[in-house]
Design a protein around this motif. Structure first.
Motif, PDB file in Angstrom:
ATOM      1  N   VAL A 211      32.235  37.888  41.927  1.00 22.47           N
ATOM      2  CA  VAL A 211      33.598  37.365  41.833  1.00 22.47           C
ATOM      3  C   VAL A 211      33.922  36.588  43.098  1.00 22.47           C
ATOM      4  O   VAL A 211      33.612  37.027  44.208  1.00 22.47           O
ATOM      5  N   GLU A 212      34.539  35.430  42.916  1.00 22.78           N
ATOM      6  CA  GLU A 212      35.006  34.619  44.056  1.00 22.78           C
ATOM      7  C   GLU A 212      36.486  34.298  43.839  1.00 22.78           C
ATOM      8  O   GLU A 212      36.883  33.844  42.776  1.00 22.78           O
ATOM      9  N   ILE A 213      37.316  34.562  44.851  1.00 26.21           N
ATOM     10  CA  ILE A 213      38.741  34.218  44.791  1.00 26.21           C
ATOM     11  C   ILE A 213      38.958  32.969  45.623  1.00 26.21           C
ATOM     12  O   ILE A 213      38.929  33.016  46.859  1.00 26.21           O
ATOM     13  N   THR A 223      39.452  43.451  40.944  1.00 23.50           N
ATOM     14  CA  THR A 223      38.420  44.467  40.772  1.00 23.50           C
ATOM     15  C   THR A 223      37.794  44.314  39.395  1.00 23.50           C
ATOM     16  O   THR A 223      38.441  43.843  38.454  1.00 23.50           O
ATOM     17  N   ALA A 224      36.544  44.717  39.273  1.00 21.04           N
ATOM     18  CA  ALA A 224      35.846  44.572  37.996  1.00 21.04           C
ATOM     19  C   ALA A 224      34.715  45.583  37.899  1.00 21.04           C
ATOM     20  O   ALA A 224      34.168  46.035  38.913  1.00 21.04           O
ATOM     21  N   VAL A 277      29.906  34.731  29.869  1.00 20.76           N
ATOM     22  CA  VAL A 277      30.378  34.261  31.179  1.00 20.76           C
ATOM     23  C   VAL A 277      29.193  33.605  31.885  1.00 20.76           C
ATOM     24  O   VAL A 277      28.192  34.264  32.179  1.00 20.76           O
ATOM     25  N   VAL A 278      29.290  32.315  32.119  1.00 20.01           N
ATOM     26  CA  VAL A 278      28.188  31.559  32.704  1.00 20.01           C
ATOM     27  C   VAL A 278      27.809  32.135  34.064  1.00 20.01           C
ATOM     28  O   VAL A 278      28.667  32.339  34.940  1.00 20.01           O
ATOM     29  N   ASP A 279      26.511  32.378  34.243  1.00 20.18           N
ATOM     30  CA  ASP A 279      25.959  32.932  35.482  1.00 20.18           C
ATOM     31  C   ASP A 279      26.575  34.279  35.843  1.00 20.18           C
ATOM     32  O   ASP A 279      26.391  34.768  36.972  1.00 20.18           O
ATOM     33  N   HIS A 280      27.296  34.881  34.924  1.00 26.64           N
ATOM     34  CA  HIS A 280      27.948  36.180  35.164  1.00 26.64           C
ATOM     35  C   HIS A 280      28.768  36.152  36.452  1.00 26.64           C
ATOM     36  O   HIS A 280      28.835  37.145  37.185  1.00 26.64           O
ATOM     37  N   LYS A 281      29.392  34.997  36.682  1.00 25.91           N
ATOM     38  CA  LYS A 281      30.200  34.825  37.887  1.00 25.91           C
ATOM     39  C   LYS A 281      31.621  34.434  37.492  1.00 25.91           C
ATOM     40  O   LYS A 281      31.827  33.547  36.675  1.00 25.91           O
ATOM     41  N   VAL A 282      32.591  35.087  38.096  1.00 30.30           N
ATOM     42  CA  VAL A 282      34.004  34.791  37.852  1.00 30.30           C
ATOM     43  C   VAL A 282      34.597  34.138  39.094  1.00 30.30           C
ATOM     44  O   VAL A 282      34.400  34.623  40.216  1.00 30.30           O
ATOM     45  N   VAL A 283      35.303  33.034  38.868  1.00 31.67           N
ATOM     46  CA  VAL A 283      35.976  32.320  39.957  1.00 31.67           C
ATOM     47  C   VAL A 283      37.476  32.314  39.644  1.00 31.67           C
ATOM     48  O   VAL A 283      37.883  31.862  38.573  1.00 31.67           O
ATOM     49  N   LEU A 308      47.203  29.659  37.612  1.00 33.06           N
ATOM     50  CA  LEU A 308      46.004  30.344  38.075  1.00 33.06           C
ATOM     51  C   LEU A 308      45.070  30.588  36.895  1.00 33.06           C
ATOM     52  O   LEU A 308      45.471  31.109  35.859  1.00 33.06           O
ATOM     53  N   LEU A 309      43.820  30.215  37.102  1.00 30.50           N
ATOM     54  CA  LEU A 309      42.828  30.271  36.032  1.00 30.50           C
ATOM     55  C   LEU A 309      41.713  31.236  36.408  1.00 30.50           C
ATOM     56  O   LEU A 309      41.267  31.294  37.555  1.00 30.50           O
ATOM     57  N   ILE A 310      41.275  32.015  35.431  1.00 31.76           N
ATOM     58  CA  ILE A 310      40.041  32.789  35.571  1.00 31.76           C
ATOM     59  C   ILE A 310      38.931  31.920  34.972  1.00 31.76           C
ATOM     60  O   ILE A 310      39.014  31.518  33.813  1.00 31.76           O
ATOM     61  N   ALA A 311      37.926  31.625  35.747  1.00 32.06           N
ATOM     62  CA  ALA A 311      36.908  30.673  35.310  1.00 32.06           C
ATOM     63  C   ALA A 311      35.514  31.200  35.634  1.00 32.06           C
ATOM     64  O   ALA A 311      35.342  32.165  36.401  1.00 32.06           O
ATOM     65  N   ASP A 312      34.520  30.564  35.015  1.00 33.29           N
ATOM     66  CA  ASP A 312      33.138  30.747  35.455  1.00 33.29           C
ATOM     67  C   ASP A 312      32.720  29.431  36.104  1.00 33.29           C
ATOM     68  O   ASP A 312      33.561  28.532  36.248  1.00 33.29           O
ATOM     69  N   PRO A 313      31.512  29.254  36.527  1.00 36.51           N
ATOM     70  CA  PRO A 313      31.152  28.009  37.226  1.00 36.51           C
ATOM     71  C   PRO A 313      31.324  26.744  36.397  1.00 36.51           C
ATOM     72  O   PRO A 313      31.323  25.642  36.961  1.00 36.51           O
TER      73      PRO A 313
END
Length: 807
Positions: A211-213, A223-224, A277-283, A308-313
């Motif tokens: 996760v990246e904020i 948290t996840a 979720v692409v690359d299993h990464k949340v931005v 504010l958006l929850i995104a993947d790469p």
């Protein structure tokens, strides 16, 4: 907030009546507006089916012998699932049941003794529809074997729901546990908090996801957890019933668990299909202007950079705190879940939801401003329930990105003497500590009192006064002793500005006008419609306006009063006479802006209500002028009306109001509103007359005159009146004539009652008829005395205005 009592009882024992509980919750600040009961029906009890035999004259009916605790009864039943040995809901004669055959919702009927195919039925064995707890009517309701015969049916299937109207500062009570915590505090019973512990046997969560904020100002904590090996399906019955009791529709086991935890703890969560979720990464980032996202309701949303958006790469996968994206939706094929529990900026969340017209239960909670500690608790609780209900394997540890760590206030210094200062009463230290403990507060004793730690579920606690409020509401406001006031009564202090405003509004109401109130903020384009003078001070822009319609503080009341006239004209065909007294805000560029008190009023439409004995003429300039004269007369102010130019008003139909005794100080303006100005307000009347009064200037006149008000002594002596017809220049105003004629103290009234131009009157002149009233306070005037005063007045009119008697 709907709080089912059966759900509430899982966390705290309720050993008082519901009515008493509702009253005590209300007195503690959580108002219970209603107690909704379902399944509680008089004359319906648990019955035991002793025998079932065929009806002698109907193939589809049976005769059922039911033991209802006070004896046995035989009923005729058509349900195919009735059988000996069952526990059923038995309704005796007189019970009021829901009508299962009516299309009208909620319709009931009273059960009567009836003969069916020759057999008398002594009651009924009920279906869920007849009990009002469901829609099924194909068979009877079969109760658990443990139900005791003769027990009122409400104690077995009944549900009571507390409808609580929460204040905005208590988001913790948007969770059932939050309400239970208050119930525990006011009853002294023990709170049973939900278990959040679980066994994690999977790989390290950081190896599975990240996760990246990118915008920590809008997301202080995220948290996840990751749960693998899932088989998605329907939720168990108890979970579906819990959600249905608060009006939530069950969807599937994963979604239902996230909703359950939200209603249980007050923390919204969202589950993503991990494999999508692409690359299993949340931005977590701001959206780009124009970026689009298809939300779970299958609608495409156009976003902007304030959202504010929850995104993947590669793309957005959810709208933070509002709704998830359809591209990562949980489905029957989902086997791994990425579970989110975060803290989002409340104001930003509310703005996003409003801009997209997309409100949700999550938004309702986030917009209140949750503390970041709640997100971890909610995550662990949901993860535990998923493992118990759905199965699978949880990754070891949790992802916890916390850029806001240390920015929230953690404790409050609570002094003993602060309680006395705020409440006027002292509480024993033991009572204070017991109350704080019952509410879940941890504290340390100090010399001055206590160092109280703020719990993760209470975002409304930040200052000592908040803790004083907690003590007062839980100990009970009724338990605070009433004491008589002590000390010296405060000395009355005059408030001239406030008193003047009251007198002006009273006078306008007496003149037949109605007072209106409008917002103090407007828009620059809205104000531009009235053609403000170029030297008007600049507008004060609001940094955080409620909406674009209230972006600047108003500089005049003219716009709002004309808007009120226009709005009323679209729905009302009678007389319109309205006024507003309020502040305008003027920024001169130096120091603080000036907040000036003004009054504006307007007349439009017919002058009178429709009546055979009343004129149906339209309101005009003289109605507005008359209202002003009524106000000034009440204040004892002698004013004159002089022609003037004002961009808001029609040329030649505008007058400035001046006070000769105060060096001709201008205190207001009156006139017919310019047609091109009023045309911009979409009104259904063609014209409007308006006045504006500067209360600051009026107050100066009243204070300088030294008069506290108008008083006219009753004079018992007779008055004499004379009419004068004068020839004056066309530029001479009626006010000038009246002012000169009123100088003599014996002249108690001077009124212009006719103006004429035309045949018999020289070019450039006009004839003005004036009625003068003469009256002395201490003697009866003779004709010679009146004539002498009249000659003096005519001489002054001749010298100052060139006026001559018309012959």
């Amino acid at each position: 907030m709907k709080v089912p009592v059966s759900w509430l009882s899982e966390y705290v024992d309720i050993d008082i009546s519901l009515d008493d509980l509702a009253d005590r919750l209300t007195m503690a600040g959580n108002e219970v507006v209603a107690i909704e009961r379902t399944g509680w029906i008089d004359d319906v009890v648990v019955g035991y089916v002793r025998a079932v035999r065929p009806h002698p004259d109907a193939d589809r009916l049976t005769l059922v012998t039911v033991d209802h605790g006070d004896g046995e009864a035989e009923v005729v039943c058509g349900a195919p699932n009735v059988a000996q040995g069952q526990k059923v809901a038995y309704a005796s004669i007189g019970a009021v049941l829901f009508d299962a055959y009516s299309d009208e919702p909620g319709k009931t009927r009273k059960l009567k003794r009836s003969k069916i195919r020759g057999v008398v039925s002594e009651g009924m064995v009920c279906s869920v529809r007849e009990l009002g707890i469901g829609d099924e009517h194909d068979g009877i309701l079969v109760l658990d074997e443990g139900a005791r015969v003769g027990t009122p049916i409400g104690e077995v299937i009944g549900e009571s729901v507390l409808d609580i109207e929460l204040t905005p500062n208590r988001p913790d009570c948007l969770g059932i546990v939050g309400v239970a915590r208050d119930v525990a505090a006011i009853t002294g019973n023990q709170l049973r908090e939900p278990d959040v512990s679980y066994e994690s046997t999977g790989p390290d969560v950081h190896e599975l996801a990240s996760v990246e904020i990118a915008d920590p100002d809008l997301c202080p904590r995220y948290t996840a957890s990751v749960i693998e090996g899932l088989k998605i399906g329907p939720s168990p019955k108890w979970l579906q019933e819990r959600l249905a009791s608060v009006g939530e529709r069950p969807i599937n086991s994963i979604v239902d668990i996230t909703n359950f935890v939200m209603f249980e703890l007050g923390q919204p969560l969202h589950a993503f299909d991990y494999d999508r979720v692409v690359d299993h990464k949340v931005v977590v980032r701001r959206a780009a202007d124009g970026e689009k996202l298809v939300t779970l309701d299958e609608k495409e949303r156009k976003l902007d950079r304030d959202m504010l958006l929850i995104a993947d790469p590669e793309r957005g996968i959810g709208l933070a705190g509002v709704m998830g994206g359809a591209n990562t939706e949980i489905s029957d094929t989902t086997t791994t879940v990425f579970l989110e529990s975060a803290t989002f900026h409340g104001v930003n969340n509310r703005r996003t939801a409003r801009a997209l017209e997309l409100s949700s239960q999550a938004t309702l909670r986030f917009e209140k401003g949750l503390r970041s500690g709640l997100s971890e608790v909610g995550l662990r609780r949901a993860t535990k329930l998923i493992l118990e209900i759905v199965g699978g394997k949880a990754a070891s540890g949790i992802i916890d990105v916390h850029p806001g760590d240390g920015k929230e206030r953690q404790s409050v210094e609570f002094r003993r003497d602060h309680i006395k200062k705020i409440l006027g009463v002292e509480f024993d230290s033991t009572l204070v500590e017991t109350t704080l403990k019952n509410l879940g507060f941890n504290f340390r004793r100090r010399d001055y009192g206590w160092q109280v730690r703020i719990p993760y579920w209470r975002p409304d606690i930040s200052i000592p006064e908040d803790l004083v409020e907690e003590l007062a509401r839980i100990i009970g406001y009724d338990n605070i002793p009433a004491t008589t006031l002590s000390g010296r009564t405060p000395k009355w202090q005059s408030q001239p500005a406030l008193e003047l405003r009251r007198r002006v509004t009273d006078a306008l109401v007496e003149a037949g006008m109605r007072e209106t109130i409008s917002y103090s903020a407007t828009t620059t384009t809205g104000e531009a419609r009235i053609n403000l003078p170029v030297d008007t001070p600049r507008a004060i822009k609001l940094r955080n306006p409620v909406s674009a319609d209230f972006a600047v503080m108003r500089r005049t009341l003219r716009e709002t009063i004309l808007e009120t006239v226009a709005r009323n004209s679209r729905t009302w065909r009678g007389p319109i006479a309205v006024f507003e007294a309020g502040s305008v805000f003027l920024d001169y560029g130096e120091g603080l802006p000036e907040e000036r008190q003004m009054v504006a009023g307007a007349f439009a439409g017919p002058r009178n209500d429709l009546h055979w004995d009343a004129s149906n003429d339209s309101s005009d300039f003289y109605d507005a002028k008359g209202a002003l004269e009524a106000v000034l007369g009440d204040l004892g102010i002698q004013a004159v009306f002089e022609p003037d130019e004002d961009a808001s008003f029609t040329p030649g139909r505008t007058a400035v109001v001046k006070v000769p005794a105060a060096d001709h100080l201008a205190i207001g303006v009156v006139g017919d509103v310019a047609r091109d100005v009023f045309a911009q307000f979409d009104a259904e009347v063609e014209s409007v007359a308006m006045f504006e009064l500067d209360l600051a200037a009026v107050l100066k006149v009243v204070q300088d005159s030294g008069k506290s008000g108008k008083f006219e002594e009753f004079v018992r002596l007779p008055a004499s009146q004379r009419d004068l017809s004068l020839i004056v220049d066309t530029g001479t105003t009626a006010g000038q004539i009246v002012e000169i004629a009123s100088r003599n103290r014996i002249v108690t009234s001077a009124t212009v009652f006719d103006v004429f131009q035309g045949e018999g009157v020289p070019e450039g002149k006009k004839a003005v008829a004036v009625r003068l009233v003469y009256q002395s306070p201490n003697k009866t005037l003779t004709a010679d005395q009146v004539a002498k005063i009249e000659q003096q007045t005519l001489k002054q009119l001749l010298n100052e205005l060139g006026a001559e008697l018309r012959v």
